[in-house]
Design a protein around this motif. Sequence first.
Motif, PDB file in Angstrom:
ATOM      1  N   VAL A 375      26.896 -69.641 -37.242  1.00 22.36           N
ATOM      2  CA  VAL A 375      26.064 -68.758 -38.065  1.00 22.36           C
ATOM      3  C   VAL A 375      26.872 -68.341 -39.292  1.00 22.36           C
ATOM      4  O   VAL A 375      28.046 -67.991 -39.178  1.00 22.36           O
ATOM      5  N   LEU A 376      26.234 -68.383 -40.434  1.00 22.91           N
ATOM      6  CA  LEU A 376      26.897 -67.986 -41.683  1.00 22.91           C
ATOM      7  C   LEU A 376      26.244 -66.691 -42.172  1.00 22.91           C
ATOM      8  O   LEU A 376      25.014 -66.619 -42.273  1.00 22.91           O
ATOM      9  N   VAL A 377      27.072 -65.688 -42.437  1.00 24.77           N
ATOM     10  CA  VAL A 377      26.534 -64.381 -42.823  1.00 24.77           C
ATOM     11  C   VAL A 377      26.986 -64.057 -44.248  1.00 24.77           C
ATOM     12  O   VAL A 377      28.191 -64.034 -44.531  1.00 24.77           O
ATOM     13  N   PHE A 378      26.027 -63.823 -45.141  1.00 20.43           N
ATOM     14  CA  PHE A 378      26.385 -63.527 -46.533  1.00 20.43           C
ATOM     15  C   PHE A 378      26.326 -62.042 -46.836  1.00 20.43           C
ATOM     16  O   PHE A 378      25.374 -61.351 -46.452  1.00 20.43           O
ATOM     17  N   VAL A 379      27.351 -61.563 -47.523  1.00 14.72           N
ATOM     18  CA  VAL A 379      27.354 -60.187 -48.032  1.00 14.72           C
ATOM     19  C   VAL A 379      27.620 -60.248 -49.535  1.00 14.72           C
ATOM     20  O   VAL A 379      27.996 -61.308 -50.061  1.00 14.72           O
ATOM     21  N   GLN A 380      27.442 -59.103 -50.206  1.00 15.93           N
ATOM     22  CA  GLN A 380      27.468 -59.186 -51.674  1.00 15.93           C
ATOM     23  C   GLN A 380      28.842 -59.015 -52.328  1.00 15.93           C
ATOM     24  O   GLN A 380      28.977 -59.264 -53.521  1.00 15.93           O
ATOM     25  N   SER A 381      29.863 -58.578 -51.553  1.00 15.25           N
ATOM     26  CA  SER A 381      31.175 -58.399 -52.193  1.00 15.25           C
ATOM     27  C   SER A 381      32.287 -58.630 -51.182  1.00 15.25           C
ATOM     28  O   SER A 381      32.054 -58.594 -49.961  1.00 15.25           O
ATOM     29  N   LYS A 382      33.497 -58.819 -51.716  1.00 12.61           N
ATOM     30  CA  LYS A 382      34.609 -59.073 -50.797  1.00 12.61           C
ATOM     31  C   LYS A 382      34.926 -57.822 -49.982  1.00 12.61           C
ATOM     32  O   LYS A 382      35.313 -57.925 -48.816  1.00 12.61           O
ATOM     33  N   GLU A 383      34.705 -56.645 -50.568  1.00  8.82           N
ATOM     34  CA  GLU A 383      34.959 -55.404 -49.817  1.00  8.82           C
ATOM     35  C   GLU A 383      34.025 -55.353 -48.601  1.00  8.82           C
ATOM     36  O   GLU A 383      34.445 -55.045 -47.493  1.00  8.82           O
TER      37      GLU A 383
END
Length: 529
Positions: A375-383
């Motif tokens: 599963v690949l989970v995307f978030v909007q920033s490295k933090e």
Amino acid sequence: MEKASALLFSGVRVDRKRFAREIARFQQPKKEPDDLEGIADAAPEALPEVKANKKEKKRKRKDKDSSDAVEGFSVFKTSESLSSILERNALEATSAEKKDVEKEIEKASILRKKYGIHISGHGVPPPLESFAELSSRYNCKPYILSNLSQLGFREPTPIQRQAIPVLLSKRDCFACAPTGSGKTLAFLCPMLMKIKPGLKNGIKAVVLCPTRELAAQTARECKKLAKGRKFYIKLMTKELSRCGDFEKMPCDVIISTPLRLDFAICKRKLDLSRVKYLVLDEADKLFELGFVEQIDSVVKACSKTTVVRTLFSATLPETVEKLASTVMVDAVRIIIGRKNSASEMIKQNLVFAGSEKGKLLAIRQSFSECLNPPVLVFVQSKERAKELYKELAFDGIKVDVIHADLSQQQREDAVDNFRSGKTWILIATDVVSRGMDFKGINCVINYDFPESAAAYIHRIGRSGRAGRPGEAVTFFTEEDKPFLRNIANVMAASGCEVPSWILALPKLRKRKHHPQRDSISTIPDDGAW
Ligand SMILES: Nc1ncnc2c1ncn2[C@@H]1O[C@H](COP(=O)(O)OP(=O)(O)OP(=O)(O)O)[C@@H](O)[C@H]1O
């Protein structure tokens, strides 16, 4: 001229120089479409190719705005029917020969319809029926066919069917095809067929990719396809761009990010003046602010007048096409299916999670109930990637994270571990949202709402690749609601069900959605446990 068109027109003795303009016009589709649905399968292709000699090419570049110039997109403004060109240009042809031409055109048209191939441009060669045609039509060396077969590629994908003949006929090309539909091979195969390996003549081909990971993946794919031939295929590393002695180092193909290549051009005096073939992969990303100057520098450095330039992406906005068309000559445009749409192999869902806390609960619950890795989970920033990683690692799940703050080695390890199955869940920023081919991803979770429809298409396109089914789940909160419609339109266009209230939301002016979000944490806001 390639064999097929030679065969098609053997015996039709048209004075091509004299009738070049007429031939070109004749080959236009009826009108320049405003949108993708309007793109008809242009019938009059596969006609005698007007081979621009160097002089003609130069003239065309100078003459860009002339409305009747046979080039790029201005050509679509005129229209002429198949019958009229046959009347005018095939005066010397016998009726049997005319019938042959018509038959070939019809065959190409049927193939294009079957595979959802839409083209614009004149003299577009017919699509491939099979990989075997690479050798019968284009004298492809057996090693390529053998490599294709070893890779398990039995049939060309639609983009490969059309883009390969176009590029082999040395035409500039814009290509837009869904994620996971084999665009990489569509530009690598003709590239390897057109250049000769060896120490002579310097760098012959350049492929630009927006991220290091994608450049590394493309270099690997290129080597697999070139197996058995002594091509020097180089991935531009940081080290190479800083210290590589390109005058002494054998190099046929260089695959790089724009920054590294530009650096090498400026600082290492990298000579690209003999490059025959320039690919901009994920072209719309490369034309975004931040890359444009570097792209400009590379395009200028590839100064050979006959260089073939090609742009590939799953999303190609009109603005990018317009910008790119200023450097393209006599380009062919290929669209597979509907432009800027998600792969139909992906089941897409929207999940209202209420708030940031709701998202964390939802992902935990979903993993505890049914975790179907990878599963690949995307978030909007490295933090946020680091925050979510901390939370999920705490739950004892085999999870890893990739973002731009990691060293090159750590990024490579994260990708390799995910590929090999050591990691079940990879939390990522958009650094791996484009082009990365992780085989068999079962689900993409947009933990943070994507910043645009294009970002959504690329992110979810990490699953549902090469004809396999995939799934995508997109969380949204109250603050994402105004941006829902853009994504919902993409979903609806690829056949997914979307609640009607979302489609009725007001249209937003195109704006990137990158909100300030509460941090990802189970610690209550007041700090009390
Ligand atoms: N003719 C073919 N038959 C079967 N599989 C293929 C064929 N061509 C490519 N593939 C496989 O399809 C997968 C997707 O290909 P590729 O990465 O080139 O997609 P893409 O269109 O570039 O996607 P993206 O838009 O995400 O970059 C890869 O695993 C590749 O090996």
